[in-house]
Design an enzyme around this catalytic site. Structure first.
Site, PDB file in Angstrom:
ATOM      1  N   ASP A  82       0.845  -1.188   0.000  1.00  0.00           N
ATOM      2  CA  ASP A  82       0.000   0.000   0.000  1.00  0.00           C
ATOM      3  C   ASP A  82       0.884   1.242   0.000  1.00  0.00           C
ATOM      4  O   ASP A  82       1.741   1.414   0.876  1.00  0.00           O
ATOM      5  CB  ASP A  82      -0.895  -0.026   1.245  1.00  0.00           C
ATOM      6  N   GLU A 134      -1.824   5.715  -8.406  1.00  0.00           N
ATOM      7  CA  GLU A 134      -2.697   6.771  -7.886  1.00  0.00           C
ATOM      8  C   GLU A 134      -2.561   8.026  -8.730  1.00  0.00           C
ATOM      9  O   GLU A 134      -1.461   8.409  -9.133  1.00  0.00           O
ATOM     10  CB  GLU A 134      -2.362   7.091  -6.433  1.00  0.00           C
ATOM     11  N   ASN A 230     -10.280   0.377   0.520  1.00  0.00           N
ATOM     12  CA  ASN A 230      -9.239   0.274   1.542  1.00  0.00           C
ATOM     13  C   ASN A 230      -9.769   0.645   2.919  1.00  0.00           C
ATOM     14  O   ASN A 230     -10.410   1.688   3.084  1.00  0.00           O
ATOM     15  CB  ASN A 230      -8.072   1.205   1.201  1.00  0.00           C
ATOM     16  N   ASP A 232      -8.292   0.886   6.946  1.00  0.00           N
ATOM     17  CA  ASP A 232      -7.196   0.794   7.916  1.00  0.00           C
ATOM     18  C   ASP A 232      -7.617   1.392   9.253  1.00  0.00           C
ATOM     19  O   ASP A 232      -7.637   0.718  10.269  1.00  0.00           O
ATOM     20  CB  ASP A 232      -5.955   1.510   7.365  1.00  0.00           C
TER      21      ASP A 232
END
Length: 284
Positions: A82, A134, A230, A232
């Site tokens: 990541d 990205e 995603n 986290d």
């Protein structure tokens, strides 16, 4: 089951109209929680490690734990880097056994981001490793990477089209209003921008900074082409909150297993909820 590339999981997700959860892991208990939740939901899953997690746990430990987890359950598992920020970091992860990598060149100008991403794709694809990139700058803090609100900017749809054509990347992380870390208020996503990007590129899109985004907004993003979500911060919150509860209830407790075990179960519960939200439950 051996580790699989993220691209394999996302192609199926795109065809099926759901998203695969990508959950960050920093220690053994969270790796176990991700695996247990995916197995319980019969869902494909992505374990991902940031550069900060690799620095903390060690790349050998991260890779070994993910490989063991994948072998012990029946659902497909990918191990993903990541926010890799350099070609050297990406190559280190590929050599260690990661099945997928992200190269984050969003701090660079478009031409330089394309150049860096093409270099990574050229190195990764021949060895069966998928690549996420990205475009646009997603605000907030992700371990050692910090993007201020002033520096954050949304992904330009036309630039996304050019970027994907030039790099042939497997998945694209887009900036549409999410941010890493905890939100101060409810995030407002630019769905019109996401829809435009999705109409111009024919690859799976990725939503970073998804912790704290309302469920209905996540579902709409998936409907508009997001195939990887995603998570986290929410995992950290569930894990640490349960640790605090246990230690508050019994301040004299010194057995790490009696503190981290309940925290692991809290993470399992949270991850299972996210898997169902993303529509990937039963899709393994």
């Amino acid at each position: 089951m051996s580790l699989v590339p993220v691209s394999t999981l996302l192609r199926e997700a795109k065809a099926g109209g759901y998203a695969v959860g990508a959950f960050n892991c920093n220690n053994m208990e969270i790796v176990q929680a991700i695996a247990a939740a995916a197995e319980a939901e019969n869902a494909p899953v992505i374990m991902q490690a940031s550069q900060g997690a690799i620095k903390y746990a060690g790349i050998e430990y991260i890779t070994a734990m993910a490989r063991v987890a994948a072998e012990m359950i029946s659902v497909p598992v990918a191990l993903h880097l990541d926010h890799g920020t350099s070609f050297a970091q990406v190559m280190r992860c590929i050599r260690a056994g990661f099945s997928s990598v992200m190269i984050d060149g969003s701090k660079h100008a478009l031409a330089d981001n394309i150049k860096l991403t093409k270099q990574v794709v050229a190195a990764a694809r021949p060895v069966g490793v998928s690549v996420e990139a990205e475009l646009g700058k997603i605000g907030g803090t992700e371990d050692d990477i910090h993007v201020s609100e002033a520096d954050a900017f949304f992904t330009d749809p036309d630039e996304a089209r050019v970027f994907v054509q030039e790099t042939e990347v497997d998945a694209l992380a887009v900036a549409i209003g999410t941010a890493h870390g905890r939100y101060k208020g409810e995030p407002k996503l630019d769905f019109a921008r996401l829809e435009k990007i999705s109409s111009l590129v024919d690859i799976p899109l990725v939503l970073h900074g998804s912790s704290g985004v309302p469920g209905d907004a996540i579902r709409e993003a998936i409907r508009l082409g997001v195939c990887k979500v995603n998570i986290d911060t929410n995992i950290r919150e569930a894990f640490v909150d349960r640790c605090r509860e246990v230690m508050t209830a019994d301040p004299d407790e010194i057995d790490p297993r009696k503190i981290l075990g309940p925290a692991r179960e809290a993470a399992v519960e949270l991850i299972r909820e996210k898997i169902r939200l993303f529509g990937s439950s039963g899709k393994a």
